[in-house]
Design a protein around this motif. Sequence first.
Motif, PDB file in Angstrom:
ATOM      1  N   LEU A  18       6.071  30.706  29.606  1.00  0.00           N
ATOM      2  CA  LEU A  18       6.116  30.316  31.005  1.00  0.00           C
ATOM      3  C   LEU A  18       5.807  31.554  31.836  1.00  0.00           C
ATOM      4  CD1 LEU A  18       9.336  28.113  31.263  1.00  0.00           C
ATOM      5  CD2 LEU A  18       6.962  27.325  31.302  1.00  0.00           C
ATOM      6  N   LEU A  19       4.988  31.408  32.856  1.00  0.00           N
ATOM      7  CA  LEU A  19       4.689  32.491  33.781  1.00  0.00           C
ATOM      8  C   LEU A  19       5.203  32.076  35.148  1.00  0.00           C
ATOM      9  CD1 LEU A  19       2.290  32.411  31.507  1.00  0.00           C
ATOM     10  CD2 LEU A  19       1.255  34.142  32.970  1.00  0.00           C
ATOM     11  N   ARG A  20       6.123  32.849  35.678  1.00  0.00           N
ATOM     12  CA  ARG A  20       6.792  32.501  36.935  1.00  0.00           C
ATOM     13  C   ARG A  20       7.082  33.768  37.717  1.00  0.00           C
ATOM     14  NH1 ARG A  20      11.621  34.633  36.249  1.00  0.00           N
ATOM     15  NH2 ARG A  20      12.923  34.313  34.395  1.00  0.00           N
ATOM     16  N   PRO A  21       7.501  33.644  38.981  1.00  0.00           N
ATOM     17  CA  PRO A  21       7.889  34.845  39.732  1.00  0.00           C
ATOM     18  C   PRO A  21       9.105  35.513  39.099  1.00  0.00           C
ATOM     19  CG  PRO A  21       7.581  32.966  41.196  1.00  0.00           C
ATOM     20  CD  PRO A  21       7.568  32.430  39.807  1.00  0.00           C
ATOM     21  N   PHE A  22       9.198  36.823  39.253  1.00  0.00           N
ATOM     22  CA  PHE A  22      10.393  37.548  38.814  1.00  0.00           C
ATOM     23  C   PHE A  22      11.585  37.182  39.692  1.00  0.00           C
ATOM     24  CE2 PHE A  22       7.711  40.343  36.286  1.00  0.00           C
ATOM     25  CZ  PHE A  22       8.572  40.754  35.272  1.00  0.00           C
ATOM     26  N   MET A  23      12.778  37.247  39.085  1.00  0.00           N
ATOM     27  CA  MET A  23      14.037  36.983  39.785  1.00  0.00           C
ATOM     28  C   MET A  23      15.037  38.087  39.445  1.00  0.00           C
ATOM     29  SD  MET A  23      14.392  32.839  39.234  1.00  0.00           S
ATOM     30  CE  MET A  23      14.299  32.926  37.439  1.00  0.00           C
ATOM     31  N   GLN A  24      16.084  38.201  40.238  1.00  0.00           N
ATOM     32  CA  GLN A  24      17.077  39.249  39.998  1.00  0.00           C
ATOM     33  C   GLN A  24      17.760  39.091  38.640  1.00  0.00           C
ATOM     34  OE1 GLN A  24      17.597  41.997  41.478  1.00  0.00           O
ATOM     35  NE2 GLN A  24      16.522  41.748  43.432  1.00  0.00           N
ATOM     36  N   ILE A  25      17.881  37.881  38.139  1.00  0.00           N
ATOM     37  CA  ILE A  25      18.524  37.672  36.844  1.00  0.00           C
ATOM     38  C   ILE A  25      17.699  38.240  35.687  1.00  0.00           C
ATOM     39  CG2 ILE A  25      19.812  35.637  37.583  1.00  0.00           C
ATOM     40  CD1 ILE A  25      17.674  33.924  36.193  1.00  0.00           C
ATOM     41  N   ASP A  26      16.481  38.691  35.961  1.00  0.00           N
ATOM     42  CA  ASP A  26      15.600  39.236  34.916  1.00  0.00           C
ATOM     43  C   ASP A  26      15.827  40.716  34.648  1.00  0.00           C
ATOM     44  OD1 ASP A  26      14.333  36.734  34.744  1.00  0.00           O
ATOM     45  OD2 ASP A  26      12.891  37.271  36.318  1.00  0.00           O
ATOM     46  N   LEU A  27      16.755  41.341  35.364  1.00  0.00           N
ATOM     47  CA  LEU A  27      16.887  42.796  35.281  1.00  0.00           C
ATOM     48  C   LEU A  27      17.132  43.280  33.853  1.00  0.00           C
ATOM     49  CD1 LEU A  27      17.057  45.600  36.540  1.00  0.00           C
ATOM     50  CD2 LEU A  27      19.478  45.153  37.027  1.00  0.00           C
ATOM     51  N   ASP A  28      18.061  42.678  33.146  1.00  0.00           N
ATOM     52  CA  ASP A  28      18.381  43.164  31.803  1.00  0.00           C
ATOM     53  C   ASP A  28      17.186  43.020  30.860  1.00  0.00           C
ATOM     54  OD1 ASP A  28      20.929  43.897  32.567  1.00  0.00           O
ATOM     55  OD2 ASP A  28      21.887  42.087  31.767  1.00  0.00           O
ATOM     56  N   ASP A  29      16.511  41.882  30.917  1.00  0.00           N
ATOM     57  CA  ASP A  29      15.333  41.684  30.075  1.00  0.00           C
ATOM     58  C   ASP A  29      14.223  42.666  30.438  1.00  0.00           C
ATOM     59  OD1 ASP A  29      16.614  39.586  28.838  1.00  0.00           O
ATOM     60  OD2 ASP A  29      15.475  38.003  29.857  1.00  0.00           O
ATOM     61  N   PHE A  30      14.025  42.875  31.720  1.00  0.00           N
ATOM     62  CA  PHE A  30      12.999  43.800  32.186  1.00  0.00           C
ATOM     63  C   PHE A  30      13.275  45.210  31.683  1.00  0.00           C
ATOM     64  CE2 PHE A  30      11.180  46.067  36.160  1.00  0.00           C
ATOM     65  CZ  PHE A  30       9.962  46.270  35.540  1.00  0.00           C
ATOM     66  N   TYR A  31      14.490  45.653  31.867  1.00  0.00           N
ATOM     67  CA  TYR A  31      14.857  46.995  31.409  1.00  0.00           C
ATOM     68  C   TYR A  31      14.730  47.114  29.894  1.00  0.00           C
ATOM     69  CZ  TYR A  31      17.637  51.163  30.445  1.00  0.00           C
ATOM     70  OH  TYR A  31      18.061  52.386  29.986  1.00  0.00           O
ATOM     71  N   ALA A  32      15.051  46.049  29.175  1.00  0.00           N
ATOM     72  CA  ALA A  32      15.029  46.093  27.709  1.00  0.00           C
ATOM     73  C   ALA A  32      13.646  46.445  27.182  1.00  0.00           C
ATOM     74  CB  ALA A  32      15.492  44.756  27.138  1.00  0.00           C
ATOM     75  N   TYR A  33      12.565  45.904  27.793  1.00  0.00           N
ATOM     76  CA  TYR A  33      11.235  46.260  27.287  1.00  0.00           C
ATOM     77  C   TYR A  33      10.620  47.437  28.034  1.00  0.00           C
ATOM     78  CZ  TYR A  33       8.700  43.653  31.022  1.00  0.00           C
ATOM     79  OH  TYR A  33       8.187  43.212  32.224  1.00  0.00           O
ATOM     80  N   ALA A  34      10.932  47.589  29.318  1.00  0.00           N
ATOM     81  CA  ALA A  34      10.310  48.665  30.105  1.00  0.00           C
ATOM     82  C   ALA A  34      10.898  50.030  29.770  1.00  0.00           C
ATOM     83  CB  ALA A  34      10.469  48.382  31.596  1.00  0.00           C
ATOM     84  N   SER A  35      12.040  50.073  29.125  1.00  0.00           N
ATOM     85  CA  SER A  35      12.684  51.339  28.775  1.00  0.00           C
ATOM     86  C   SER A  35      12.252  51.858  27.405  1.00  0.00           C
ATOM     87  CB  SER A  35      14.206  51.186  28.803  1.00  0.00           C
ATOM     88  OG  SER A  35      14.634  50.212  27.857  1.00  0.00           O
ATOM     89  N   VAL A  36      11.445  51.093  26.690  1.00  0.00           N
ATOM     90  CA  VAL A  36      10.997  51.501  25.356  1.00  0.00           C
ATOM     91  C   VAL A  36       9.837  52.479  25.495  1.00  0.00           C
ATOM     92  CG1 VAL A  36       9.992  50.726  23.173  1.00  0.00           C
ATOM     93  CG2 VAL A  36      11.759  49.343  24.313  1.00  0.00           C
ATOM     94  N   GLU A  37       9.998  53.658  24.948  1.00  0.00           N
ATOM     95  CA  GLU A  37       8.955  54.679  25.040  1.00  0.00           C
ATOM     96  C   GLU A  37       7.669  54.188  24.400  1.00  0.00           C
ATOM     97  OE1 GLU A  37       8.280  59.463  24.165  1.00  0.00           O
ATOM     98  OE2 GLU A  37      10.137  58.456  23.536  1.00  0.00           O
ATOM     99  N   GLY A  38       6.554  54.364  25.126  1.00  0.00           N
ATOM    100  CA  GLY A  38       5.255  53.961  24.627  1.00  0.00           C
ATOM    101  C   GLY A  38       4.754  52.651  25.193  1.00  0.00           C
ATOM    102  N   VAL A  39       5.639  51.829  25.735  1.00  0.00           N
ATOM    103  CA  VAL A  39       5.214  50.541  26.301  1.00  0.00           C
ATOM    104  C   VAL A  39       4.531  50.763  27.651  1.00  0.00           C
ATOM    105  CG1 VAL A  39       5.996  48.315  27.208  1.00  0.00           C
ATOM    106  CG2 VAL A  39       6.910  49.178  25.047  1.00  0.00           C
ATOM    107  N   GLY A  40       5.240  51.362  28.593  1.00  0.00           N
ATOM    108  CA  GLY A  40       4.646  51.632  29.897  1.00  0.00           C
ATOM    109  C   GLY A  40       3.518  52.632  29.828  1.00  0.00           C
ATOM    110  N   GLU A  41       3.647  53.597  28.927  1.00  0.00           N
ATOM    111  CA  GLU A  41       2.632  54.650  28.827  1.00  0.00           C
ATOM    112  C   GLU A  41       1.266  54.079  28.459  1.00  0.00           C
ATOM    113  OE1 GLU A  41       6.479  56.804  28.695  1.00  0.00           O
ATOM    114  OE2 GLU A  41       5.747  54.921  27.851  1.00  0.00           O
TER     115      GLU A  41
END
Length: 203
Positions: A18-41
């Motif tokens: 599903l592709l939808r707008p981001f919501m505040q409840i997504d913070l933990d999921d967002f941090y879980a993948y965005a904090s992994v070294e090499g993903v954002g880079e």
Amino acid sequence: MNAVFAIGGKTLETGRLLLRPFMQIDLDDFYAYASVEGVGEMAGWQHHESKEKSQEILDSFIREDKVFALVDKSTGKVIGSLGVEKYEMEDKLTEFDGLLGREIGFVLSREYWGRGLMPEAVKVVTDFLFKHCNLDFLLCGYFNFNVQSKRVQEKCGFKPYRALVMDTSMGTKEAGTLNLLLNPEKDIKLNFSHPETLIFSKR
């Protein structure tokens, strides 16, 4: 020229996402993948070193309303993002004068790499932008070291457009390729500018 775009509450769907707008409840999921070294880079940004950084970016996603959250339908988790951004050099790329377009960019959780999920997401978004938003063209770039992004874009029909040295949000410069996808429902002829960076094969 850059088209006006906002998600406006729209939800898109593929077989697995599903592709939808981001919501505040997504913070933990967002941090879980965005904090992994090499993903954002891979996309030119520093992985998040704190949940506060993820909160700051999440707030901007919600405020600007142009980045889709990618939700795994089997788990309900947010596993990536796909942004419909303004493209740069609007004044210099005169071949797009009078045409409407945007640039897309995407990131996927490392845990989900290699499953063919991102082509699903890109295809449903490009179809939506061409058929429902009436865009004429889309741009999408990758750093030349990012072979996965190159393959995704190739699978979705993007063609090499310009060879550029691209700035990253980390203050570095990287060799990259900017790709172009024209709306297949329209007969678009382009008179290209700046031949020194052009690699697009005219149809």
